[in-house]
Each structure stands twice: as structure tokens, then as C-alpha cells.
Design a protein around this motif. Sequence first.
Motif, PDB file in Angstrom:
ATOM      1  N   LEU A 163      -1.209   0.943  12.516  1.00 38.84           N
ATOM      2  CA  LEU A 163      -2.056   1.495  13.578  1.00 38.84           C
ATOM      3  C   LEU A 163      -2.946   0.370  14.084  1.00 38.84           C
ATOM      4  CD1 LEU A 163      -2.969   4.648  11.506  1.00 38.84           C
ATOM      5  CD2 LEU A 163      -1.464   4.636  13.511  1.00 38.84           C
ATOM      6  N   ARG A 164      -2.775  -0.020  15.347  1.00 36.53           N
ATOM      7  CA  ARG A 164      -3.387  -1.246  15.854  1.00 36.53           C
ATOM      8  C   ARG A 164      -4.531  -0.947  16.832  1.00 36.53           C
ATOM      9  NH1 ARG A 164       2.019  -1.452  15.817  1.00 36.53           N
ATOM     10  NH2 ARG A 164       2.237  -1.202  18.076  1.00 36.53           N
ATOM     11  N   PHE A 165      -5.731  -1.443  16.477  1.00 39.73           N
ATOM     12  CA  PHE A 165      -6.925  -1.204  17.279  1.00 39.73           C
ATOM     13  C   PHE A 165      -7.481  -2.535  17.798  1.00 39.73           C
ATOM     14  CE2 PHE A 165      -6.579   2.378  14.389  1.00 39.73           C
ATOM     15  CZ  PHE A 165      -6.780   3.456  15.241  1.00 39.73           C
ATOM     16  N   HIS A 166      -7.541  -2.658  19.119  1.00 35.34           N
ATOM     17  CA  HIS A 166      -8.078  -3.858  19.757  1.00 35.34           C
ATOM     18  C   HIS A 166      -9.579  -3.673  19.922  1.00 35.34           C
ATOM     19  CE1 HIS A 166      -7.927  -6.796  23.411  1.00 35.34           C
ATOM     20  NE2 HIS A 166      -8.139  -7.436  22.278  1.00 35.34           N
ATOM     21  N   MET A 167     -10.351  -4.602  19.378  1.00 32.04           N
ATOM     22  CA  MET A 167     -11.802  -4.473  19.427  1.00 32.04           C
ATOM     23  C   MET A 167     -12.411  -5.782  19.918  1.00 32.04           C
ATOM     24  SD  MET A 167     -14.471  -3.527  16.348  1.00 32.04           S
ATOM     25  CE  MET A 167     -14.039  -1.789  16.254  1.00 32.04           C
ATOM     26  N   ALA A 195       0.824  -1.210   0.000  1.00 33.86           N
ATOM     27  CA  ALA A 195       0.000   0.000   0.000  1.00 33.86           C
ATOM     28  C   ALA A 195       0.858   1.260   0.000  1.00 33.86           C
ATOM     29  CB  ALA A 195      -0.930   0.011   1.211  1.00 33.86           C
ATOM     30  N   ASP A 196       1.998   1.200   0.672  1.00 29.30           N
ATOM     31  CA  ASP A 196       2.868   2.375   0.799  1.00 29.30           C
ATOM     32  C   ASP A 196       2.043   3.582   1.266  1.00 29.30           C
ATOM     33  OD1 ASP A 196       5.213   3.833   0.717  1.00 29.30           O
ATOM     34  OD2 ASP A 196       4.993   4.382  -1.387  1.00 29.30           O
ATOM     35  N   ALA A 197       1.243   3.345   2.287  1.00 32.54           N
ATOM     36  CA  ALA A 197       0.326   4.353   2.839  1.00 32.54           C
ATOM     37  C   ALA A 197      -0.029   3.895   4.250  1.00 32.54           C
ATOM     38  CB  ALA A 197      -0.925   4.468   1.974  1.00 32.54           C
ATOM     39  N   PRO A 198      -0.668   4.750   5.053  1.00 32.34           N
ATOM     40  CA  PRO A 198      -1.057   4.334   6.410  1.00 32.34           C
ATOM     41  C   PRO A 198      -1.955   3.096   6.390  1.00 32.34           C
ATOM     42  CG  PRO A 198      -1.260   6.703   6.170  1.00 32.34           C
ATOM     43  CD  PRO A 198      -0.994   6.164   4.799  1.00 32.34           C
ATOM     44  N   VAL A 199      -1.704   2.191   7.323  1.00 33.74           N
ATOM     45  CA  VAL A 199      -2.490   0.957   7.445  1.00 33.74           C
ATOM     46  C   VAL A 199      -2.994   0.834   8.871  1.00 33.74           C
ATOM     47  CG1 VAL A 199      -2.421  -1.569   7.370  1.00 33.74           C
ATOM     48  CG2 VAL A 199      -1.226  -0.234   5.616  1.00 33.74           C
ATOM     49  N   ALA A 200      -4.296   0.556   9.022  1.00 37.89           N
ATOM     50  CA  ALA A 200      -4.903   0.292  10.326  1.00 37.89           C
ATOM     51  C   ALA A 200      -5.267  -1.183  10.412  1.00 37.89           C
ATOM     52  CB  ALA A 200      -6.145   1.156  10.531  1.00 37.89           C
ATOM     53  N   PHE A 201      -5.135  -1.756  11.595  1.00 35.53           N
ATOM     54  CA  PHE A 201      -5.415  -3.169  11.833  1.00 35.53           C
ATOM     55  C   PHE A 201      -6.406  -3.275  12.987  1.00 35.53           C
ATOM     56  CE2 PHE A 201      -3.796  -7.093  14.196  1.00 35.53           C
ATOM     57  CZ  PHE A 201      -4.479  -7.995  13.393  1.00 35.53           C
ATOM     58  N   ILE A 202      -7.484  -4.028  12.782  1.00 36.24           N
ATOM     59  CA  ILE A 202      -8.526  -4.202  13.798  1.00 36.24           C
ATOM     60  C   ILE A 202      -8.675  -5.693  14.080  1.00 36.24           C
ATOM     61  CG2 ILE A 202     -10.892  -3.636  14.459  1.00 36.24           C
ATOM     62  CD1 ILE A 202     -10.915  -1.756  11.951  1.00 36.24           C
ATOM     63  N   ASP A 203      -8.540  -6.100  15.335  1.00 36.32           N
ATOM     64  CA  ASP A 203      -8.603  -7.520  15.688  1.00 36.32           C
ATOM     65  C   ASP A 203      -8.957  -7.645  17.163  1.00 36.32           C
ATOM     66  OD1 ASP A 203      -7.722 -10.413  16.125  1.00 36.32           O
ATOM     67  OD2 ASP A 203      -7.104 -10.127  14.048  1.00 36.32           O
ATOM     68  N   ASP A 204      -9.604  -8.754  17.527  1.00 40.61           N
ATOM     69  CA  ASP A 204      -9.945  -8.996  18.929  1.00 40.61           C
ATOM     70  C   ASP A 204      -8.855  -9.752  19.672  1.00 40.61           C
ATOM     71  OD1 ASP A 204     -10.641 -11.427  17.403  1.00 40.61           O
ATOM     72  OD2 ASP A 204     -11.418 -12.168  19.318  1.00 40.61           O
ATOM     73  N   SER A 205      -7.900 -10.315  18.941  1.00 35.26           N
ATOM     74  CA  SER A 205      -6.912 -11.206  19.537  1.00 35.26           C
ATOM     75  C   SER A 205      -5.700 -10.466  20.102  1.00 35.26           C
ATOM     76  CB  SER A 205      -6.442 -12.229  18.501  1.00 35.26           C
ATOM     77  OG  SER A 205      -5.298 -12.918  18.948  1.00 35.26           O
ATOM     78  N   VAL A 206      -5.416 -10.700  21.367  1.00 38.88           N
ATOM     79  CA  VAL A 206      -4.213 -10.143  21.997  1.00 38.88           C
ATOM     80  C   VAL A 206      -2.966 -10.660  21.278  1.00 38.88           C
ATOM     81  CG1 VAL A 206      -2.851 -10.119  24.116  1.00 38.88           C
ATOM     82  CG2 VAL A 206      -5.344  -9.860  24.229  1.00 38.88           C
ATOM     83  N   ALA A 207      -2.952 -11.945  20.941  1.00 36.18           N
ATOM     84  CA  ALA A 207      -1.802 -12.539  20.264  1.00 36.18           C
ATOM     85  C   ALA A 207      -1.573 -11.923  18.895  1.00 36.18           C
ATOM     86  CB  ALA A 207      -1.996 -14.045  20.138  1.00 36.18           C
ATOM     87  N   GLN A 208      -2.640 -11.617  18.193  1.00 38.25           N
ATOM     88  CA  GLN A 208      -2.470 -11.032  16.851  1.00 38.25           C
ATOM     89  C   GLN A 208      -1.931  -9.606  16.930  1.00 38.25           C
ATOM     90  OE1 GLN A 208      -2.193 -12.713  14.438  1.00 38.25           O
ATOM     91  NE2 GLN A 208      -3.664 -14.394  14.343  1.00 38.25           N
TER      92      GLN A 208
END
Length: 231
Positions: free
Chosen positions: A189-193, A164-177
Motif C-alpha cells: 500500500l503506497r502513500f506519497h507524502m 511479514a506475510d501481512a499487509p505492508v504500507a509504504f510512505i515516501d516523498d520520492s516519485v522514483a521510490q
Amino acid sequence: MSKAQAWTTDDADALPDRVLAELEATEVERGRPLIAVDADEVLVHFAEHFRDWCVGRGLRFELVEYRLDNALRHADGTALTREEITPLIWEFIETQTRWQRPIDGAAAALHRLSEAAQIVVLTNAPAKVREDRVANLADLAMPWPVVMNEGGKGRALKWLVERADAPVAFIDDSVAQHASAAKHAPEVLRFHMVLPELLKPVIGEAEGAHARLHGWGEATSAIAKALANDG
């Protein structure tokens, strides 16, 4: 839960060829922000659906920690053994992935976010149910590219960042991930949901995440703002 433990190991040396091929097939656009979003417990219910399915089979379901050992019991209160639990999980995945219920607000939020960012669903459901996962999400108005990852998601996220060579956000419920993402793709950018009520008491904070989100309404503005500020 056992599903998470089995499919979040982070010891692979490289992306499997199949996962790499699925990443290539997403046709990520260079220069446009990207959101990589988990499916189970973020877009669709797994644990609550599995609970209801088990109860319908005459079992008792009492989740007190993020694993199924001792959570599943026969009607007489006897705990199911690992040998009994594993086939149940696989039967559920193979017969119910096509029919998983949506998480409230997920589709509407992602459609709003897709106005400024491209979306990729990065899920650790087994590859054998890929068609069911894609069809289920499409029926729920979430028709974005799907990558059936294996193990830790950090390496797949690194690939997405580079493509992407651009900002990336990641959304996941897993602590391990989130730990995997922080290790292999720290710029993400990591968002725990954690949205299902069944799971909120048993999933702790993800130290690898930048923020914990408590609903898709909150997530829409938080993720859009983060992507804009990181650009």
C-alpha cells in the motif's frame, strides 16, 4: 534534488549484502501488519535544513525544480558548479544528519500506528551516517529499526512483504521510490507524502502511489484503515 537522483536508481539485480543484513536485524514479526517509512522529508527535514545551512554559509538558495542545479548561488548570483555542490551535500550529510529537525506530527502519528503495526524506517541516507540517523530519530522519539537502503526501495519492500506475510504500507516523498515499489512489490500500500512547504511546488504526483497524503493527522487514519481493509 541531486540526493534523490543519486540514491534512487533501480537497476540493481539484488539487495546488497549490507542492506540484507540490516533487514534481517529488524526482526520483523510474521503475521503482523508493517509500515515502512522514509526518513528525509517524511520524518525529518532535509531540504529546508540544507537551505538554512547553505544560507548560513553566505550562499543563496532558490529551489525551482527537484534538483540542486541552479538552485545554489554565490552572493553575487553566480550559480555553483556541480563540482562545488557535491562536496557541500556530503559535508551537510556528514555533519548535520545527527541534528535534523522533525516533521510536525510524525512521531505522535507513528506511535499511534505502532499499536497495530510494526514500524521500519527505510531510508536512503548513506551507510556511513547510520549511527547519526539512528541517534537523531531516537532523540526525536522515533526509535524504530532503521535500514539504510541503496537505490530503489522496491526490492527491500518485497523482502519485508515476504517476511511479514501481512499487509505492508509504504510512505515516501520520492516519485522514483514509489515507481520502484510498484514495480517490485505491487502488493504494498503506497502513500506519497510531501510535507515541507519548500518541496510541495516542485514534486509532482507519484503515479506509482495509491494516494497522496498532506499531513500526519490525515495519514494516521488513512494508513490504519488501509492496513485493516487489506488484512
